[in-house]
Design a protein around this motif. Structure first.
Motif, mmCIF file in Angstrom:
data_model
loop_
_atom_site.group_PDB
_atom_site.id
_atom_site.type_symbol
_atom_site.label_atom_id
_atom_site.label_comp_id
_atom_site.label_asym_id
_atom_site.label_seq_id
_atom_site.Cartn_x
_atom_site.Cartn_y
_atom_site.Cartn_z
ATOM 1 N N ALA A 6 0.849 -1.304 0.003
ATOM 2 C CA ALA A 6 -0.207 -0.106 0.061
ATOM 3 C C ALA A 6 0.897 0.934 -0.011
ATOM 4 O O ALA A 6 0.635 2.339 -0.700
ATOM 5 C CB ALA A 6 -1.040 0.070 1.403
ATOM 6 N N GLU A 7 1.824 1.205 0.790
ATOM 7 C CA GLU A 7 2.909 2.466 0.644
ATOM 8 C C GLU A 7 3.549 2.765 -0.390
ATOM 9 O O GLU A 7 3.575 3.613 -1.019
ATOM 10 C CB GLU A 7 3.915 2.268 1.792
ATOM 11 C CG GLU A 7 3.223 2.359 3.427
ATOM 12 C CD GLU A 7 4.347 2.015 4.451
ATOM 13 O OE1 GLU A 7 3.985 2.568 5.717
ATOM 14 O OE2 GLU A 7 5.276 1.243 4.190
ATOM 15 N N GLN A 8 3.860 1.429 -1.234
ATOM 16 C CA GLN A 8 4.716 1.601 -2.374
ATOM 17 C C GLN A 8 3.631 2.036 -3.454
ATOM 18 O O GLN A 8 3.828 3.047 -4.422
ATOM 19 C CB GLN A 8 5.151 0.313 -2.733
ATOM 20 C CG GLN A 8 6.037 0.437 -3.935
ATOM 21 C CD GLN A 8 6.787 -1.129 -4.079
ATOM 22 O OE1 GLN A 8 6.045 -2.098 -4.407
ATOM 23 N NE2 GLN A 8 7.914 -1.081 -3.773
ATOM 24 N N MET A 9 2.258 1.828 -3.256
ATOM 25 C CA MET A 9 1.359 2.000 -4.448
ATOM 26 C C MET A 9 0.918 3.853 -4.018
ATOM 27 O O MET A 9 1.206 4.346 -5.157
ATOM 28 C CB MET A 9 -0.074 1.532 -4.086
ATOM 29 C CG MET A 9 -0.131 0.193 -4.384
ATOM 30 S SD MET A 9 -1.516 -0.604 -3.933
ATOM 31 C CE MET A 9 -2.762 0.198 -4.817
ATOM 32 N N VAL A 10 1.215 4.066 -3.024
ATOM 33 C CA VAL A 10 0.839 5.651 -2.715
ATOM 34 C C VAL A 10 2.164 6.415 -3.245
ATOM 35 O O VAL A 10 2.226 7.483 -3.874
ATOM 36 C CB VAL A 10 0.605 6.083 -1.140
ATOM 37 C CG1 VAL A 10 0.640 7.552 -0.844
ATOM 38 C CG2 VAL A 10 -0.586 5.494 -1.035
ATOM 39 N N GLY A 26 -12.742 2.138 3.873
ATOM 40 C CA GLY A 26 -13.549 0.850 4.447
ATOM 41 C C GLY A 26 -12.630 -0.218 4.154
ATOM 42 O O GLY A 26 -12.142 -0.356 3.143
ATOM 43 N N ASP A 27 -12.638 -1.287 5.083
ATOM 44 C CA ASP A 27 -12.292 -2.667 5.007
ATOM 45 C C ASP A 27 -11.083 -2.790 4.073
ATOM 46 O O ASP A 27 -9.894 -2.526 4.437
ATOM 47 C CB ASP A 27 -13.369 -3.739 4.735
ATOM 48 C CG ASP A 27 -14.207 -3.362 3.798
ATOM 49 O OD1 ASP A 27 -13.796 -3.373 2.507
ATOM 50 O OD2 ASP A 27 -15.338 -3.115 3.908
ATOM 51 N N SER A 28 -11.190 -3.135 2.767
ATOM 52 C CA SER A 28 -10.253 -3.574 1.983
ATOM 53 C C SER A 28 -9.115 -2.430 1.497
ATOM 54 O O SER A 28 -8.169 -2.669 1.019
ATOM 55 C CB SER A 28 -10.675 -4.481 0.890
ATOM 56 O OG SER A 28 -11.614 -3.941 0.272
ATOM 57 N N LEU A 29 -9.606 -1.368 1.632
ATOM 58 C CA LEU A 29 -9.052 -0.084 1.282
ATOM 59 C C LEU A 29 -8.364 0.545 2.412
ATOM 60 O O LEU A 29 -7.483 1.499 2.193
ATOM 61 C CB LEU A 29 -9.953 1.008 0.548
ATOM 62 C CG LEU A 29 -10.252 1.079 -0.648
ATOM 63 C CD1 LEU A 29 -11.322 2.123 -0.981
ATOM 64 C CD2 LEU A 29 -8.972 1.085 -1.342
ATOM 65 N N ASN A 30 -8.596 -0.012 3.655
ATOM 66 C CA ASN A 30 -7.824 0.651 4.790
ATOM 67 C C ASN A 30 -6.202 0.694 4.685
ATOM 68 O O ASN A 30 -5.786 1.658 5.265
ATOM 69 C CB ASN A 30 -8.318 -0.169 5.783
ATOM 70 C CG ASN A 30 -9.728 0.168 6.415
ATOM 71 O OD1 ASN A 30 -10.350 1.216 5.998
ATOM 72 N ND2 ASN A 30 -10.208 -0.600 7.400
ATOM 73 N N PRO A 31 -5.692 -0.415 4.180
ATOM 74 C CA PRO A 31 -4.140 -0.316 4.171
ATOM 75 C C PRO A 31 -3.823 1.067 2.964
ATOM 76 O O PRO A 31 -2.633 1.835 3.531
ATOM 77 C CB PRO A 31 -3.425 -1.417 3.477
ATOM 78 C CG PRO A 31 -4.762 -2.417 3.973
ATOM 79 C CD PRO A 31 -5.974 -1.673 3.830
ATOM 80 N N VAL A 69 -7.241 10.396 -9.442
ATOM 81 C CA VAL A 69 -7.475 8.824 -9.044
ATOM 82 C C VAL A 69 -8.560 8.651 -7.979
ATOM 83 O O VAL A 69 -9.161 9.762 -7.312
ATOM 84 C CB VAL A 69 -6.196 8.681 -8.166
ATOM 85 C CG1 VAL A 69 -6.339 7.204 -7.513
ATOM 86 C CG2 VAL A 69 -4.965 8.467 -9.058
ATOM 87 N N CYS A 70 -9.332 7.480 -8.271
ATOM 88 C CA CYS A 70 -10.459 7.290 -7.369
ATOM 89 C C CYS A 70 -10.354 6.030 -6.796
ATOM 90 O O CYS A 70 -9.577 5.276 -7.372
ATOM 91 C CB CYS A 70 -11.738 7.542 -7.923
ATOM 92 S SG CYS A 70 -12.196 6.510 -9.603
ATOM 93 N N ALA A 71 -11.153 5.616 -5.605
ATOM 94 C CA ALA A 71 -10.910 4.140 -5.254
ATOM 95 C C ALA A 71 -12.201 3.797 -4.577
ATOM 96 O O ALA A 71 -13.243 4.621 -4.308
ATOM 97 C CB ALA A 71 -9.751 4.443 -3.999
ATOM 98 N N ALA A 99 -9.332 -0.399 -7.309
ATOM 99 C CA ALA A 99 -10.450 -1.356 -6.872
ATOM 100 C C ALA A 99 -9.984 -2.561 -5.933
ATOM 101 O O ALA A 99 -9.496 -3.367 -6.387
ATOM 102 C CB ALA A 99 -11.477 -1.847 -8.194
ATOM 103 N N SER A 100 -10.237 -2.198 -4.654
ATOM 104 C CA SER A 100 -9.783 -3.264 -3.664
ATOM 105 C C SER A 100 -10.680 -4.605 -3.891
ATOM 106 O O SER A 100 -11.942 -4.453 -4.096
ATOM 107 C CB SER A 100 -9.465 -2.773 -2.306
ATOM 108 O OG SER A 100 -10.890 -2.487 -1.729
ATOM 109 N N HIS A 101 -10.201 -5.716 -3.441
ATOM 110 C CA HIS A 101 -10.899 -7.056 -3.421
ATOM 111 C C HIS A 101 -10.986 -7.626 -1.932
ATOM 112 O O HIS A 101 -10.473 -7.271 -1.245
ATOM 113 C CB HIS A 101 -10.378 -7.980 -4.518
ATOM 114 C CG HIS A 101 -10.812 -8.786 -5.286
ATOM 115 N ND1 HIS A 101 -12.285 -9.184 -5.051
ATOM 116 C CD2 HIS A 101 -10.675 -9.497 -6.376
ATOM 117 C CE1 HIS A 101 -12.687 -10.047 -5.729
ATOM 118 N NE2 HIS A 101 -11.717 -10.197 -6.419
ATOM 119 N N ILE A 102 -11.845 -8.774 -2.064
ATOM 120 C CA ILE A 102 -12.083 -9.485 -0.844
ATOM 121 C C ILE A 102 -10.753 -10.179 -0.612
ATOM 122 O O ILE A 102 -9.868 -10.227 -1.486
ATOM 123 C CB ILE A 102 -12.985 -10.455 -0.972
ATOM 124 C CG1 ILE A 102 -12.671 -11.621 -2.176
ATOM 125 C CG2 ILE A 102 -14.492 -9.873 -1.224
ATOM 126 C CD1 ILE A 102 -13.908 -12.723 -2.253
#
Length: 578
Positions: A6-10, A26-31, A69-71, A99-102
């Motif tokens: 996640a940090e690398q993505m940012v 929310g949940d899967s996006l939290n990192p 960017v949107c998420a 788009a985060s996933h389960i």
């Protein structure tokens, strides 16, 4: 190097110049959200619906030309993005969706909120790939960014939330992204043939789209050389209508003036940078098309000649080969008809406006046009507001008009305005919202309030779905379920902490709009407008007219173009007289 995926993505997003991400946490996006929280130079913008986040990103990208960017979190969180992403993709805007996933171990088991985002987003993007392991980063994200910038269009990066929290596998490194696009130069053989046909034609008409954005001077020189009336599409309006002595208005469902006649009476029609979808408004003969995207050539109408090239580059190449025409009869006749067409209908909103209740929406749009800044950004809801914007907003080369002009989604104006205002905090941003549109994403007033964004939201409140009502009428159906009810949007806005006014008296329209535009911070103006103020195209078929007559009782049909009538009159005064 970021210690987690996640940090690398940012880090990669910051490297690409991204300053904000629109979404709902929310949940899967939290990192990812936490990594944004800890990174300087980038912020999370908390919208109330991910759909609005995607529209806001599209508004930012439209205004800046840079990556936005949107998420969305897993399942419903990212499927909400689809409407805004379709809009961005069809408009060719560089937007990246995260788009985060389960959890990765649950994929394929029918787990809670499970969808298949790698399938769901395929149709509304030009690139959609899934991160399964940390080793795929940062390379895959950089590829997605380049696709968004290079198409330009939407790229979607899918990633399970648990993978985003894992340690990074590779150093982030650095990358360079597209900042300037190559210009498509036309083949010389096509330039020569274009010149031959333009020289041979007696009556040339030009129809310009958004592709003339950087070619205003070249189009004016061409029109002056071949003495051609110049019409435009809705998306071409802001780039070609201003400082244009050859202007004959707009064709299409929202059209006005003499553009339709010019195209159908010419013996050669030149389409410049337009993918105009309404082929029934085109003559279907004697047509040449110039476009930098070869896939668009000939897909709307049969062509005598297809020219692959940037509009400005093509015109610069052909102009030295053109002969100066001397017979102005065709051009002057169309200019005269264009001016008369505007003068005959402009009285619909200028006569006794102070007594007409409910208020003419045309009058509201014309006053807004006069009062707004010279570099204002207008965002426009789909529906009748498209008509008022098309006919009454005056471009000048610095103003922008942003809408869902290709996807045609409702409720786009307010979220588009949010993205535009964040991208350009020093510019005046005005959302021309319909009551149907603002009702659909009403929660985004909370976003304005939270960030104190100085967007001025003007609600054209006719209590109805006006464009749907018109569609029913021209098809012969009586209007059904188009009533939105009598809603006080000013009261709703005040309830969430916004400054707001409601206008029912036409004599107060100018005063209230002037005050709203001058106030700091977000302001909403709820203008109660005439639900019977509908508009039909400048050319309507006999079947449509019959249907309208069957369904309509007393309906106000109006048109006109605000300050553009002054341009038309000025053009007539400039016609050389013998």
């Amino acid at each position: 190097m970021g210690s987690s995926v996640a940090e690398q993505m940012v880090e990669v997003l910051r490297e690409a110049g991204v300053e904000r991400v629109y979404g709902v946490v929310g949940d899967s996006l939290n990192p990812v959200v936490d990594a944004i929280r800890r990174t300087e130079g980038i912020e999370w913008v908390h919208v109330r619906n991910e759909e609005a986040g995607a529209f806001a990103a599209a508004g930012e990208a439209e205004l800046t030309g840079r990556l936005a960017v949107c998420a969305g979190s897993c399942g419903p969180g990212n499927t909400h993005l689809i409407q805004g992403l379709y809009d961005a993709q069809r408009s060719g805007l560089p937007v990246l969706a995260l788009a985060s996933h389960i959890p990765s171990s649950q994929i394929g088991t029918g787990f809670f909120q499970e969808t298949h985002p790698e399938r769901v987003f395929t149709d509304c993007s030009s690139w959609c790939e899934t991160v399964s392991t940390p080793a795929q980063l940062p390379r895959l994200l950089r590829i997605g960014i380049q696709h968004a910038l290079g198409s330009p269009g939407v790229a979607v990066l899918v990633f399970p939330g648990d993978v985003a929290a894992l340690p990074a596998a590779h150093p982030t490194g650095t990358g360079h992204y597209l900042t300037e696009r190559a210009v498509a130069a036309p083949p010389w053989s096509q330039v020569q043939e274009l010149a031959r046909r333009l020289n041979a034609a007696e009556k040339v008409a030009v129809f310009a789209g958004a592709g003339v954005r950087d070619a205003h001077a070249e189009v004016m020189e061409l029109a002056g050389t071949v003495l051609a009336p110049v019409g435009h599409s809705l998306r071409g309006k802001e780039w070609i209508q201003y400082d244009n002595p050859y202007d004959v208005g707009m064709s299409g469902l929202l059209g006005y003036g003499a553009c339709h006649q010019a195209l159908h009476e010419a013996d050669l029609v030149l389409l410049l940078g337009t993918d105009f979808p309404y082929d029934s408004f085109l003559p279907g003969r004697n047509t040449i098309q110039v476009d930098h995207d070869a896939t668009r050539l000939g897909r709307r109408t049969p062509l005598e000649l297809a020219v692959h090239g940037d509009v400005a580059a093509t015109l610069r190449a052909v102009l030295p080969l053109l002969e100066q025409k001397t017979d102005r009869a065709f051009l002057d006749d169309l200019l005269d008809r264009h001016c008369k067409a505007l003068e005959e209908v402009v009285g619909a909103y200028t006569k006794k406006i102070e007594k007409h209740v409910p208020i003419h929406p045309e009058y509201v749009a014309s006053v807004l046009d006069e009062l707004a800044d010279e570099d204002a950004v207008f965002t426009v809801d789909t529906g009748m507001n498209n008509v008022w914007a098309a006919r009454y907003l005056s471009p000048n080369g610095r103003r922008r008009v942003i809408g869902s002009f290709l996807h045609g989604s409702m409720a786009n104006a307010l979220p588009h305005a949010i993205g535009a205002q964040l991208a350009a905090p020093g510019r005046q941003v005005v959302s021309m919202s319909g009551d149907g549109g603002i009702g659909m994403l009403l929660g985004e007033l909370l976003t304005l309030a939270k960030y104190r964004l100085p967007v001025k939201t003007v609600v054209f409140n006719n209590g109805a779905l006006g464009m749907i009502k018109l569609e029913m009428l021209v098809s012969g159906y009586p209007e059904t379920e188009t009533d939105n009810g009598d809603v006080d949007y000013a009261a709703l806005a005040r309830a969430v902490g916004l400054q707001a006014m409601r206008v029912t008296d036409p004599a107060k329209v100018r005063e209230v709009l002037a005050e709203a535009l001058s106030r700091p911070g977000p302001v909403l103006v709820d203008v109660v407008t005439d639900p019977n103020a509908l508009s039909i195209p400048p050319h309507i078929t006999a079947a449509q007219l019959k249907g309208f007559a069957l369904a309509a009782g007393r309906t106000v049909l109006s048109g006109g173009v605000g300050r553009m009538i002054d341009l038309a009159r000025s053009n007539l005064r400039n016609i050389p007289r013998p």
